[in-house]
Enzyme design. Structure first.
Site, PDB file in Angstrom:
ATOM      1  N   HIS A 111       0.819  -1.217   0.000  1.00 58.30           N
ATOM      2  CA  HIS A 111       0.000   0.000   0.000  1.00 58.30           C
ATOM      3  C   HIS A 111       0.857   1.273   0.000  1.00 58.30           C
ATOM      4  CE1 HIS A 111      -3.760  -2.244   1.757  1.00 58.30           C
ATOM      5  NE2 HIS A 111      -3.500  -2.561   0.512  1.00 58.30           N
ATOM      6  N   THR A 179      -4.333  -7.680  11.001  1.00 58.08           N
ATOM      7  CA  THR A 179      -5.150  -7.073   9.942  1.00 58.08           C
ATOM      8  C   THR A 179      -6.578  -7.590  10.064  1.00 58.08           C
ATOM      9  OG1 THR A 179      -5.456  -6.816   7.542  1.00 58.08           O
ATOM     10  CG2 THR A 179      -4.252  -8.780   8.260  1.00 58.08           C
TER      11      THR A 179
END
Ligand code: APR
Length: 241
Positions: A111, A179
């Site tokens: 990301h 996550t």
């Protein structure tokens, strides 16, 4: 020790929480106060670039000024890479630099990275620790007002996808850490590994994630405890299964 057994580790905001960085979807997390549509999409940037730059300026500044350091979980993953006889790849969704600070070398920021800026005109990427503004120009092509955070916004393609899927295709162990399993394609990595029919899948998280039932093995608690413990067991065993 079993030579050549490969490990892929996916990390998310939960691994950096105990270093003092916020998660996104926990109670009081970043996305409970700020709308994704206002600060983390290409449309938001097109509509109001100043607001988007300011959002990342604040996050970058709190990371640099807050002297944010890696915690025991980041350090344990760096140790695993140093001591494991096969490949260890960390794929992180995090844009902080705590894995690097801890010593991880085989690392992919899918990301992007908060401490880098990219020219939206020529795609040149450079280190960036200060504030980003519309007055900044690109060192490579000279375009003004085109420097943006080197991060992946919702609706944009994450980086390194070919490398990541190739690593998932050859790994013997896939570990997901910190996550929530809400954001694809990362949330789909566990299914990708399971569809191969080989490979151990492990979730280490504070609480069951959205995809918890997809993992063969789960351990819940703070990353600073669960990750060093799991890494210690793995290195003692010297093999994956
Ligand atoms: N130890 C382990 N896990 C933790 C800890 C901790 N100390 N604290 C929180 N967690 C867990 C939470 O229970 C949650 O499941 O970490 C997870 C964090 O989830 P999110 O906030 O959704 O973060 P993440 O999964 O990394 O988000 C994915 O979403 O907004 C985007 O681009 C952003 O990369 C990010 C992506």
């Amino acid at each position: 020790m079993a030579k050549g057994e490969a490990i892929v580790i996916l990390t998310g905001a939960g691994i950096s929480k105990e270093s003092g960085l916020e998660t996104f979807r926990d109670e009081g997390g970043l996305w409970s106060r700020t709308r994704i549509e206002d600060v983390a999409t290409p449309e938001a940037y097109a509509r109001d670039p100043k607001r988007v730059l300011e959002f990342y300026n604040m996050r970058r500044q709190s990371m640099v000024d807050g002297n944010i350091r890696p915690n025991a979980a980041h350090l344990a993953l760096a140790r695993l890479e140093r001591e494991w006889p096969g490949e260890v790849l960390v794929v992180t969704q995090n844009i902080d630099n705590l894995h690097e600070q801890a010593g991880s070398k085989n690392l992919l920021h899918m990301h992007g990275e908060m401490l880098k800026a990219r020219c939206a005109t020529c795609n040149d990427v450079i280190p960036w620790e200060g504030s980003l503004g519309l007055e900044n120009s690109c060192h490579a092509c000279g375009a003004v007002g085109r420097m943006r955070p080197h991060v992946v916004w919702f609706g944009e393609m994450p980086f390194y996808m070919n490398d990541i899927y190739a690593a998932l295709d050859r790994c013997h162990l896939f570990i997901s850490i910190g996550t929530s399993g809400n954001v694809y394609p990362a949330a789909g990595f566990v299914q990708h590994v399971r569809m191969r029919g080989v490979g151990r899948t492990v979730e280490l998280n504070l609480e069951p994630s959205e995809g918890a039932t997809l993992f063969a093995e789960t351990h819940y608690g703070p990353a600073s405890e669960k990750v060093p413990a799991f890494v210690g067991q793995l290195l003692n065993a010297g093999r994956i299964s």
